[in-house]
Design a protein around this motif. Structure first.
Motif, PDB file in Angstrom:
ATOM      1  N   LEU A 225     -16.339 -68.852 -60.342  1.00 33.27           N
ATOM      2  CA  LEU A 225     -15.439 -68.432 -59.269  1.00 33.27           C
ATOM      3  C   LEU A 225     -14.037 -69.004 -59.404  1.00 33.27           C
ATOM      4  CD1 LEU A 225     -17.858 -68.787 -56.215  1.00 33.27           C
ATOM      5  CD2 LEU A 225     -17.621 -66.908 -57.851  1.00 33.27           C
ATOM      6  N   HIS A 226     -13.793 -69.789 -60.426  1.00 31.24           N
ATOM      7  CA  HIS A 226     -12.474 -70.395 -60.624  1.00 31.24           C
ATOM      8  C   HIS A 226     -12.169 -70.305 -62.114  1.00 31.24           C
ATOM      9  CE1 HIS A 226      -9.490 -73.677 -59.199  1.00 31.24           C
ATOM     10  NE2 HIS A 226      -9.106 -73.270 -60.404  1.00 31.24           N
ATOM     11  N   ASN A 227     -11.633 -69.160 -62.519  1.00 35.48           N
ATOM     12  CA  ASN A 227     -11.425 -68.867 -63.930  1.00 35.48           C
ATOM     13  C   ASN A 227     -10.140 -68.056 -64.046  1.00 35.48           C
ATOM     14  OD1 ASN A 227     -11.477 -67.512 -66.498  1.00 35.48           O
ATOM     15  ND2 ASN A 227     -13.680 -67.886 -66.641  1.00 35.48           N
ATOM     16  N   HIS A 228      -9.093 -68.695 -64.547  1.00 43.36           N
ATOM     17  CA  HIS A 228      -7.802 -68.018 -64.707  1.00 43.36           C
ATOM     18  C   HIS A 228      -7.828 -67.216 -66.001  1.00 43.36           C
ATOM     19  CE1 HIS A 228      -5.888 -70.407 -61.479  1.00 43.36           C
ATOM     20  NE2 HIS A 228      -6.686 -71.369 -61.902  1.00 43.36           N
ATOM     21  N   LEU A 229      -7.659 -65.912 -65.884  1.00 45.03           N
ATOM     22  CA  LEU A 229      -7.762 -65.070 -67.071  1.00 45.03           C
ATOM     23  C   LEU A 229      -6.777 -65.505 -68.152  1.00 45.03           C
ATOM     24  CD1 LEU A 229      -9.030 -62.638 -68.470  1.00 45.03           C
ATOM     25  CD2 LEU A 229      -7.342 -61.181 -67.330  1.00 45.03           C
ATOM     26  N   GLY A 230      -5.548 -65.820 -67.757  1.00 46.05           N
ATOM     27  CA  GLY A 230      -4.559 -66.211 -68.746  1.00 46.05           C
ATOM     28  C   GLY A 230      -4.908 -67.500 -69.469  1.00 46.05           C
ATOM     29  N   GLY A 231      -5.631 -68.402 -68.811  1.00 45.86           N
ATOM     30  CA  GLY A 231      -5.996 -69.673 -69.429  1.00 45.86           C
ATOM     31  C   GLY A 231      -7.386 -69.688 -70.017  1.00 45.86           C
ATOM     32  N   ALA A 232      -8.105 -68.572 -69.888  1.00 47.40           N
ATOM     33  CA  ALA A 232      -9.466 -68.503 -70.421  1.00 47.40           C
ATOM     34  C   ALA A 232      -9.491 -68.221 -71.915  1.00 47.40           C
ATOM     35  CB  ALA A 232     -10.253 -67.408 -69.690  1.00 47.40           C
TER      36      ALA A 232
ATOM     37  N   VAL B 230     -16.563 -75.837 -52.404  1.00 49.25           N
ATOM     38  CA  VAL B 230     -15.546 -76.438 -53.256  1.00 49.25           C
ATOM     39  C   VAL B 230     -15.860 -76.064 -54.698  1.00 49.25           C
ATOM     40  CG1 VAL B 230     -16.811 -78.641 -53.394  1.00 49.25           C
ATOM     41  CG2 VAL B 230     -14.365 -78.570 -53.931  1.00 49.25           C
ATOM     42  N   GLU B 231     -14.826 -75.610 -55.399  1.00 47.06           N
ATOM     43  CA  GLU B 231     -14.958 -75.204 -56.796  1.00 47.06           C
ATOM     44  C   GLU B 231     -14.680 -76.420 -57.673  1.00 47.06           C
ATOM     45  OE1 GLU B 231     -12.920 -71.000 -55.345  1.00 47.06           O
ATOM     46  OE2 GLU B 231     -11.820 -72.408 -56.658  1.00 47.06           O
ATOM     47  N   ILE B 232     -15.719 -76.948 -58.296  1.00 49.56           N
ATOM     48  CA  ILE B 232     -15.625 -78.172 -59.081  1.00 49.56           C
ATOM     49  C   ILE B 232     -15.369 -77.823 -60.550  1.00 49.56           C
ATOM     50  CG2 ILE B 232     -16.895 -80.177 -59.929  1.00 49.56           C
ATOM     51  CD1 ILE B 232     -16.113 -80.487 -57.023  1.00 49.56           C
TER      52      ILE B 232
ATOM     53  N   ARG C 159     -12.908 -70.952 -49.660  1.00 46.34           N
ATOM     54  CA  ARG C 159     -13.292 -71.880 -50.725  1.00 46.34           C
ATOM     55  C   ARG C 159     -12.071 -72.734 -51.054  1.00 46.34           C
ATOM     56  NH1 ARG C 159     -15.184 -67.277 -53.838  1.00 46.34           N
ATOM     57  NH2 ARG C 159     -13.616 -67.797 -55.395  1.00 46.34           N
ATOM     58  N   ILE C 160     -12.325 -73.913 -51.596  1.00 43.54           N
ATOM     59  CA  ILE C 160     -11.266 -74.816 -52.023  1.00 43.54           C
ATOM     60  C   ILE C 160     -11.373 -75.002 -53.528  1.00 43.54           C
ATOM     61  CG2 ILE C 160     -10.415 -77.198 -51.954  1.00 43.54           C
ATOM     62  CD1 ILE C 160      -9.707 -75.611 -49.472  1.00 43.54           C
ATOM     63  N   GLY C 161     -10.254 -74.762 -54.225  1.00 45.32           N
ATOM     64  CA  GLY C 161     -10.232 -74.963 -55.667  1.00 45.32           C
ATOM     65  C   GLY C 161      -9.889 -76.395 -56.012  1.00 45.32           C
ATOM     66  N   HIS C 162     -10.736 -77.046 -56.757  1.00 45.03           N
ATOM     67  CA  HIS C 162     -10.602 -78.438 -57.203  1.00 45.03           C
ATOM     68  C   HIS C 162     -11.020 -79.410 -56.106  1.00 45.03           C
ATOM     69  CE1 HIS C 162      -8.786 -77.586 -61.085  1.00 45.03           C
ATOM     70  NE2 HIS C 162      -7.986 -76.716 -60.468  1.00 45.03           N
ATOM     71  N   GLY C 163     -10.189 -79.637 -55.091  1.00 47.06           N
ATOM     72  CA  GLY C 163     -10.542 -80.575 -54.021  1.00 47.06           C
ATOM     73  C   GLY C 163     -10.708 -81.997 -54.506  1.00 47.06           C
ATOM     74  N   THR C 164     -10.094 -82.326 -55.627  1.00 49.83           N
ATOM     75  CA  THR C 164     -10.325 -83.630 -56.262  1.00 49.83           C
ATOM     76  C   THR C 164      -9.854 -84.794 -55.404  1.00 49.83           C
ATOM     77  OG1 THR C 164      -9.758 -82.407 -58.280  1.00 49.83           O
ATOM     78  CG2 THR C 164     -10.151 -84.767 -58.503  1.00 49.83           C
ATOM     79  N   GLY C 165      -8.818 -84.575 -54.599  1.00 49.79           N
ATOM     80  CA  GLY C 165      -8.234 -85.681 -53.846  1.00 49.79           C
ATOM     81  C   GLY C 165      -8.823 -85.909 -52.467  1.00 49.79           C
ATOM     82  N   ILE C 166     -10.005 -85.379 -52.181  1.00 51.22           N
ATOM     83  CA  ILE C 166     -10.558 -85.446 -50.822  1.00 51.22           C
ATOM     84  C   ILE C 166     -10.676 -86.878 -50.305  1.00 51.22           C
ATOM     85  CG2 ILE C 166     -12.933 -85.382 -51.697  1.00 51.22           C
ATOM     86  CD1 ILE C 166     -11.623 -83.888 -48.382  1.00 51.22           C
ATOM     87  N   ALA C 167     -11.038 -87.829 -51.144  1.00 48.68           N
ATOM     88  CA  ALA C 167     -11.266 -89.201 -50.664  1.00 48.68           C
ATOM     89  C   ALA C 167      -9.990 -89.867 -50.172  1.00 48.68           C
ATOM     90  CB  ALA C 167     -11.903 -90.045 -51.764  1.00 48.68           C
ATOM     91  N   PHE C 168      -8.819 -89.331 -50.556  1.00 47.06           N
ATOM     92  CA  PHE C 168      -7.547 -89.929 -50.161  1.00 47.06           C
ATOM     93  C   PHE C 168      -6.976 -89.293 -48.892  1.00 47.06           C
ATOM     94  CE2 PHE C 168      -7.949 -90.216 -54.799  1.00 47.06           C
ATOM     95  CZ  PHE C 168      -7.934 -91.597 -54.953  1.00 47.06           C
TER      96      PHE C 168
ATOM     97  N   TYR D 252     -21.310 -63.305 -63.402  1.00 45.87           N
ATOM     98  CA  TYR D 252     -20.217 -62.804 -62.570  1.00 45.87           C
ATOM     99  C   TYR D 252     -18.978 -63.646 -62.771  1.00 45.87           C
ATOM    100  CZ  TYR D 252     -17.400 -61.852 -58.390  1.00 45.87           C
ATOM    101  OH  TYR D 252     -16.372 -61.547 -57.539  1.00 45.87           O
ATOM    102  N   LEU D 253     -17.835 -62.981 -62.935  1.00 44.06           N
ATOM    103  CA  LEU D 253     -16.549 -63.641 -63.054  1.00 44.06           C
ATOM    104  C   LEU D 253     -15.644 -63.203 -61.907  1.00 44.06           C
ATOM    105  CD1 LEU D 253     -15.844 -63.102 -66.868  1.00 44.06           C
ATOM    106  CD2 LEU D 253     -16.500 -65.259 -65.771  1.00 44.06           C
ATOM    107  N   GLU D 254     -15.049 -64.189 -61.241  1.00 41.03           N
ATOM    108  CA  GLU D 254     -14.031 -63.911 -60.239  1.00 41.03           C
ATOM    109  C   GLU D 254     -12.722 -64.423 -60.827  1.00 41.03           C
ATOM    110  OE1 GLU D 254     -15.693 -63.561 -56.177  1.00 41.03           O
ATOM    111  OE2 GLU D 254     -14.299 -65.200 -55.754  1.00 41.03           O
TER     112      GLU D 254
END
Length: 520
Positions: free
Chosen positions: A70-77, A384-386, A357-366, A182-184
């Motif tokens: 669900l988190h796949n950038h075509l240009g960067g794939a 959350v898309e990890i 949905r939230i993409g990455h969400g890496t900074g949640i603890a802060f 499935y690709l989004e």
């Protein structure tokens, strides 16, 4: 675990091939019993036995069905090697720096094929420059961060254009090899992106959003049919390249695809707003676009400065286009990368703006209200898309420092995704291996994540599961073998792919145990 769907799972396993054939033209397959707890436990033991061996884990997990990415950038794939192959076919050359390519005319000795033949290490340097090769293993350049190398890679192959059909083909082939069904895809049509920069750099206030939208929507309505025709042509060319719809069709033809329009955040606010307006217009008009995202570095100067304004733009447009779903990059920041103020509420703001949905969400603890935000995400089913490889390379966040387990502990739905698998030199199987090795996930938890990749997708239609945790099916499919279930599957793409995923799990587990010489 209450794995019942109202009907009998054994009976369902025997009937599922026929149901899928009738509902979606998926060929009938072998008939292992669906959802056999003993069989799942036996495969889980194989995974545990291989936990300390990444190569063994990869062999086991490559064939595992992985649901949706669900988190796949075509240009960067796309891998740099593919871009360079396409560039060579168009007569592009290696530029004088040796770090990117440029369009013709240019000296013959710098033609890509000749350059590769005469300068092996120069070609290696070029591929390194157009990707993060080495950075994910700590072998990158000492004076460049993974973050900088990642984002500047796009500038180096961004001069290429008109390759969307080949990009679709390459990305679907990678997904098929990884058993992703499935690709989004985050993707923008050139027709719409071409007018974004022309919005200029004048400021825009929140009070002006309505008036600017009215003007923009009227002016650019004519572009949406052109953008749809552009996508029609790209999809048709990709399908032809894979022989889809013929007896020679590639497995990649079975990978379902929808798109997310990606608005651009690291630009002057008028340009950001225009990209958002165009995205909402396209997603509202074309069912292939199932939602809108917002991308570019979250730590970029303008993205940081205007973050709250961008969320106001999104809230306004979401009210104007209520059918359009949102997944938003948020919290792709960490301690030391940005000032403390930029760590306090980005995810909370995105959730408040309507993100599903939230993409990455890496900074949640802060974040200041991290527990409240996670409680809301759990309560409202905001996944959350990890992106484990991406977070490790770009942010340096990995292992015990990664919040994946924190999200799970708070009941937040989690999916695994690849982000930019070509630039990052990764794939979905690698994300699953990392989830086992670095995050301690079990096979049963990986299955939950694979199911979540479809359950929390923006796939059209209703879901198969009334209770996706206990796997209780909707009433129409209380018995999978009935005509009512076949009709339901035929009318709901999401349910159809969810049913197929269960069948693929059964086939995968039976095959793995057969190879291991084990009987459950």
């Amino acid at each position: 675990m209450g794995y019942r769907a109202g009907g009998n799972w054994t009976k369902a396993g025997r009937a599922l091939g026929a149901v899928l054939l009738a509902a979606s033209a998926v060929p009938a397959m072998a008939e292992p019993v669906l959802n056999d707890p003993a069989r799942e436990a036996a495969v889980a033991r194989l995974i545990e036995d291989a936990r300390e061996s990444p190569p063994a884990l990869r062999v086991l997990l490559r064939g595992m069905p992985k649901g949706g990415d669900l988190h796949n950038h075509l240009g960067g794939a796309i891998y740099a090697e593919d871009y360079l192959t396409w560039a060579a076919a168009k007569g592009f050359c290696v530029d004088e720096t040796g770090l990117t390519v440029e369009p013709p005319p240019c000296p013959a000795e710098r033609g890509i094929e000749r350059f590769a033949a005469s300068n092996e290490f120069g070609m290696d340097r070029l591929i390194d420059a157009m990707s993060t090769r080495g950075f994910q293993r700590g072998v990158g350049q000492n004076d460049v961060s993974g973050h900088t190398q990642f984002f500047r890679s796009f500038d180096r192959f961004g001069k290429m254009g008109g390759e969307t059909a080949q990009m679709l083909t390459a990305t679907r082939r990678i997904a098929a090899g990884d058993h992703v069904s499935y690709l989004e895809l985050d993707h923008n049509t050139a027709t719409l992106v071409s007018v974004v920069r022309a919005a200029g750099d004048a400021p825009i206030a929140e009070s002006e959003l309505a008036a600017v939208h009215a003007s923009e929507a009227k002016e650019f309505a004519v572009l949406v049919p052109k953008a749809r025709a552009e996508l029609d042509a790209d999809e048709a060319a990709s399908a032809k390249a894979m022989a889809c719809g013929t007896p020679a069709a590639e497995p990649a033809c079975k990978v379902a695809v929808h798109y997310l329009f990606q608005a651009l955040r690291a630009l002057p606010p008028r340009q950001v707003y225009r990209s958002l307006v165009l995205g909402f217009m396209m997603a509202d008009a074309d069912p292939r676009f199932v939602g809108v995202n917002i991308v570019m570095p979250e730590d970029a100067w303008l993205a940081r400065r205007d973050y709250s304004l961008h969320m106001a733009m999104i809230r306004f447009l979401a009210a104007k286009y209520p059918r359009v779903k949102l997944t938003l990059h948020a919290g792709e920041v960490t301690l030391g990368q940005v000032p403390p103020a930029d760590l306090t509420d980005h995810i909370a703001q995105a959730v408040a703006a309507g993100a599903k949905r939230i993409g990455h969400g890496t900074g949640i603890a802060f974040e200041d209200r991290a527990e409240d935000t996670m409680a809301r995400m759990a309560r409202e089913g905001i996944a959350v898309e990890i992106n484990l490889t991406s977070n490790a390379v770009i942010l340096g966040v990995k292992g015990v420092d990664h919040p994946l387990r924190l999200y799970r502990a708070h009941g937040v739905p989690v999916v695994l995704s690849t982000d930019d698998e070509g630039v990052l030199r990764s794939d979905m199987t690698n994300e699953y291996v990392r989830a086992v090795r670095e995050q301690g996930l079990t096979y049963g938890q990986l299955k939950q994540i694979a199911r979540a990749g479809l359950a929390y997708s923006f796939l059209p239609g209703s879901a198969l599961w009334a209770d996706p945790v206990k796997l209780v099916a909707v009433a129409a499919c209380a018995d999978f073998a009935t005509p009512s279930c076949a009709k339901y599957l035929a009318g709901n793409e999401k349910a159809r792919l969810q049913m197929d995923l269960e069948h693929q799990f059964a086939l995968y587990e039976a095959e793995r145990l057969a190879r291991a010489g084990k009987v459950t």
